[in-house]
Design an enzyme around this catalytic site. Structure first.
Site, mmCIF file in Angstrom:
data_model
loop_
_atom_site.group_PDB
_atom_site.id
_atom_site.type_symbol
_atom_site.label_atom_id
_atom_site.label_comp_id
_atom_site.label_asym_id
_atom_site.label_seq_id
_atom_site.Cartn_x
_atom_site.Cartn_y
_atom_site.Cartn_z
ATOM 1 N N PHE A 1 0.895 -1.578 -0.040
ATOM 2 C CA PHE A 1 -0.361 0.554 -0.005
ATOM 3 C C PHE A 1 0.314 1.246 -0.257
ATOM 4 O O PHE A 1 0.114 2.709 -0.289
ATOM 5 C CB PHE A 1 -0.957 0.226 1.482
ATOM 6 C CG PHE A 1 -0.010 -0.092 2.791
ATOM 7 C CD1 PHE A 1 -0.247 1.530 3.209
ATOM 8 C CD2 PHE A 1 0.438 -0.644 3.284
ATOM 9 C CE1 PHE A 1 1.011 1.805 4.279
ATOM 10 C CE2 PHE A 1 1.016 -0.311 4.659
ATOM 11 C CZ PHE A 1 1.420 1.084 4.647
ATOM 12 N N LYS B 1 -1.362 -6.630 -9.447
ATOM 13 C CA LYS B 1 -2.533 -6.869 -7.773
ATOM 14 C C LYS B 1 -2.221 -6.416 -6.809
ATOM 15 O O LYS B 1 -1.367 -5.900 -6.325
ATOM 16 C CB LYS B 1 -2.438 -8.816 -7.266
ATOM 17 C CG LYS B 1 -3.600 -8.582 -5.878
ATOM 18 C CD LYS B 1 -3.374 -9.033 -5.195
ATOM 19 C CE LYS B 1 -2.893 -8.470 -3.558
ATOM 20 N NZ LYS B 1 -3.118 -7.317 -3.425
ATOM 21 N N GLU C 1 -4.985 -4.005 -2.043
ATOM 22 C CA GLU C 1 -6.188 -3.507 -1.709
ATOM 23 C C GLU C 1 -6.836 -2.921 -0.457
ATOM 24 O O GLU C 1 -7.535 -1.954 -0.930
ATOM 25 C CB GLU C 1 -6.687 -4.978 -0.810
ATOM 26 C CG GLU C 1 -6.928 -5.415 1.074
ATOM 27 C CD GLU C 1 -5.523 -6.592 0.742
ATOM 28 O OE1 GLU C 1 -5.178 -7.051 1.743
ATOM 29 O OE2 GLU C 1 -4.251 -6.282 -0.518
ATOM 30 N N CYS D 1 9.623 1.615 2.942
ATOM 31 C CA CYS D 1 11.044 0.507 3.642
ATOM 32 C C CYS D 1 12.096 1.038 3.324
ATOM 33 O O CYS D 1 13.369 0.131 4.154
ATOM 34 C CB CYS D 1 11.046 -0.476 2.759
ATOM 35 S SG CYS D 1 11.725 0.417 0.754
ATOM 36 N N GLU E 1 10.273 -4.830 12.832
ATOM 37 C CA GLU E 1 9.854 -3.237 11.384
ATOM 38 C C GLU E 1 8.336 -2.557 12.457
ATOM 39 O O GLU E 1 7.568 -3.791 12.552
ATOM 40 C CB GLU E 1 9.520 -3.617 9.875
ATOM 41 C CG GLU E 1 9.129 -2.626 9.257
ATOM 42 C CD GLU E 1 9.598 -3.002 8.007
ATOM 43 O OE1 GLU E 1 9.104 -2.504 7.147
ATOM 44 O OE2 GLU E 1 8.739 -4.478 7.862
#
Length: 500
Positions: free
Chosen positions: A157, A181, A184, A288, A391
């Site tokens: 995302f 893909k 979502e 990241c 993380e």
């Protein structure tokens, strides 16, 4: 289609919107929420294996014709795609802000960084040339690059446009067709890109299937998919890599990170403080390459004071000086708050700045709803503290004082991740000392988000990457193509021509 005025997204196959299906008919829908308010702004279908089959079939049918085009002809399509996206840049930036929560400036960066990879791919006719050599008397060898086939991309995302465009342009440029893909959580941006691309690319070259884990697994294991790229957490990246390799596919899966910044006693205090804050609070820490840990060599109270002051001055907003946006959803918000609480209550870290108690962000959450949390700075006493190891993926900076250069390097080298590291110093010798000893693959000197720009490639080591090559640059050219080697020898002519 809409529900109570809220749009329902469709998959995009063969340049057309296609409703997702399930065994019972229409697919289950998932609400897409605004990080700013928590309100539902769209519904995204949770596609099934039937939807994946349809997308892969379309990509397979298109792939033969697409790969037969010359590299120059495919680059011309990519140039038209670049022009079309640029024409809709403002619209796409607004979508990124709306569904992700980035500030306007960050959303512009999301778009421009993705377009940089597209620009690089437009140059593939010059970048991906083969080689020709006479290897012995009368024998010639040459190599050329052929497409892998159908490529599946599964993306997170945190960068709705840039991360899909790490792979999409290079995969298409090398003659592959593509099934994406999107996350979502942020499906609207790439749905709009697919609509724009439909006026430029041939049918079946770019296809989009929405969904969650079910769709991702179906793509990873589909026999018609030849290569898979993934960006997400390390735990899921490892699973995708294992599943894809077991199914006989090329797989490149990027995982998480715990990025370390090292501030040496000779650092420029103002530059370092501002860059550290930019690194750990930019995109609300949801990237990241964001700073997670600051290792301070020796006592540097003024540096910490300035970092706290600059972070405290940030305001909850989508644009303007000092703006910082919300995190993506309530799950992320609760995870970040829990990490801060654990650091303070369990590990005994000193909370120099508590984002949970930031009055401006708390007021914004109360008035608007949404998922707002202010920047947090923690000062730890032990390198083993959980916040220094795991993380968090939010605007949280963990600080640890180290006695020496090598003590700081030991902490950074001991991380299970290997994405990014940075040293702040005024000494070239000190910079080189750290650059040669960091365990991360992407290293900065006085740059807290050391993202390599094309033609240099993006990718980590250790548990930050599973699979070969990097995801951009020349490593991606290698990943998205097969080297075909051709050796030829011709018999000497038996008759003299008029030229002899």
């Amino acid at each position: 289609m809409s529900i109570a005025g809220i749009p329902v997204l469709h998959n995009h196959i063969n340049n057309k919107p296609v409703a997702a299906v399930s065994a019972d008919g229409e697919a289950q829908l998932l609400a897409v929420t605004s990080p700013h308010t928590g309100e539902t702004i769209a519904h995204v279908p949770l596609s099934t294996s039937k939807d994946v089959d349809a997308a892969v079939e379309a990509a397979t049918e298109a792939q033969a014709g697409w790969s037969r085009l010359t590299l120059k002809a495919r680059a011309a399509y990519l140039l038209r795609l670049y022009t079309a996206i640029q024409a809709h840049a403002d619209e796409l930036v607004a979508l990124i802000v709306r569904e992700h929560g980035k500030t306007h400036t960050e959303a512009q960066g999301d778009l421009s960084k993705g377009l940089e990879t597209l620009e690089y791919a437009i140059g593939l006719p010059q970048l991906a040339q083969g080689h020709v050599q006479m290897v012995s008397g009368g024998v010639q060898c040459r190599d050329e690059r052929a497409a892998v086939g159908v490529v599946a991309g599964i993306v997170p995302f945190n960068f709705p446009f840039m991360v899909p465009f790490w792979t999409l342009p290079l995969a298409l440029g090398m003659g592959n067709t593509y099934v994406l893909k999107p996350s979502e959580k942020v499906p609207m941006t790439m749905t709009r890109v697919a609509e724009i691309a439909a006026s430029v690319l041939p049918p079946g070259v770019l296809n989009i299937v929405h969904g969650d884990r079910t769709a991702a697994i179906a793509l990873t294991e589909h026999p018609g998919v030849h290569a898979v790229t993934f960006v997400g957490t390390s735990a899921v990246a490892e699973q995708v890599h294992r599943r894809g390799v077991a199914a006989g596919k090329r797989v490149l899966a990027l995982g998480g990170a715990k990025n370390h910044l090292v501030a040496l006693p000779d650092c420029d205090v103002e530059l370092t403080a501002q860059d550290v804050v930019n690194s750990f609070t930019g995109c609300a820490g949801q990237r990241c390459m964001a700073a997670s840990v600051l290792l301070v060599v020796g006592e540097q109270p003024e540096l910490l004071r300035r970092i706290v002051a600059k972070a405290q001055a940030l305001v909850p907003a989508s644009e303007g000086p000092g703006a910082m946006g919300p995190v993506i959803d309530t799950v992320a918000l609760e995870r970040i708050e829990a990490a801060i609480s654990h650091a303070a209550d369990k590990d005994g870290a000193d909370v120099l700045l508590d984002g949970r108690a930031n009055s401006a962000f708390a007021a914004c959450r109360k008035e608007k709803g949404g998922f707002w949390i202010g920047p947090t700075v923690l000062c730890h006493k032990a390198a083993s503290d959980q916040a220094l190891q795991q993380e968090i993926f939010g605007p949280v900076l963990s600080v640890l004082q180290c006695d020496s250069f090598d003590a700081a390097l030991a902490v950074e080298n001991g991380s299970e991740y290997g994405n990014a590291a940075c040293v702040y110093t005024s000494s070239g010798a000190h910079a080189e000392y750290f650059a040669q000893r960091f365990g991360a693959a992407m290293v900065g000197v006085n740059i807290g988000v050391p993202v390599p720009r094309e033609p240099f490639s993006f990718g980590g080591v250790k548990r930050s990457k599973f699979g070969p090559n990097d995801i951009t640059g020349d490593g991606a050219i290698e990943f998205f193509s097969v080297r075909r080697k051709i050796t030829t020898k011709w018999a000497a002519p038996t008759e003299k021509s008029w030229m002899n």
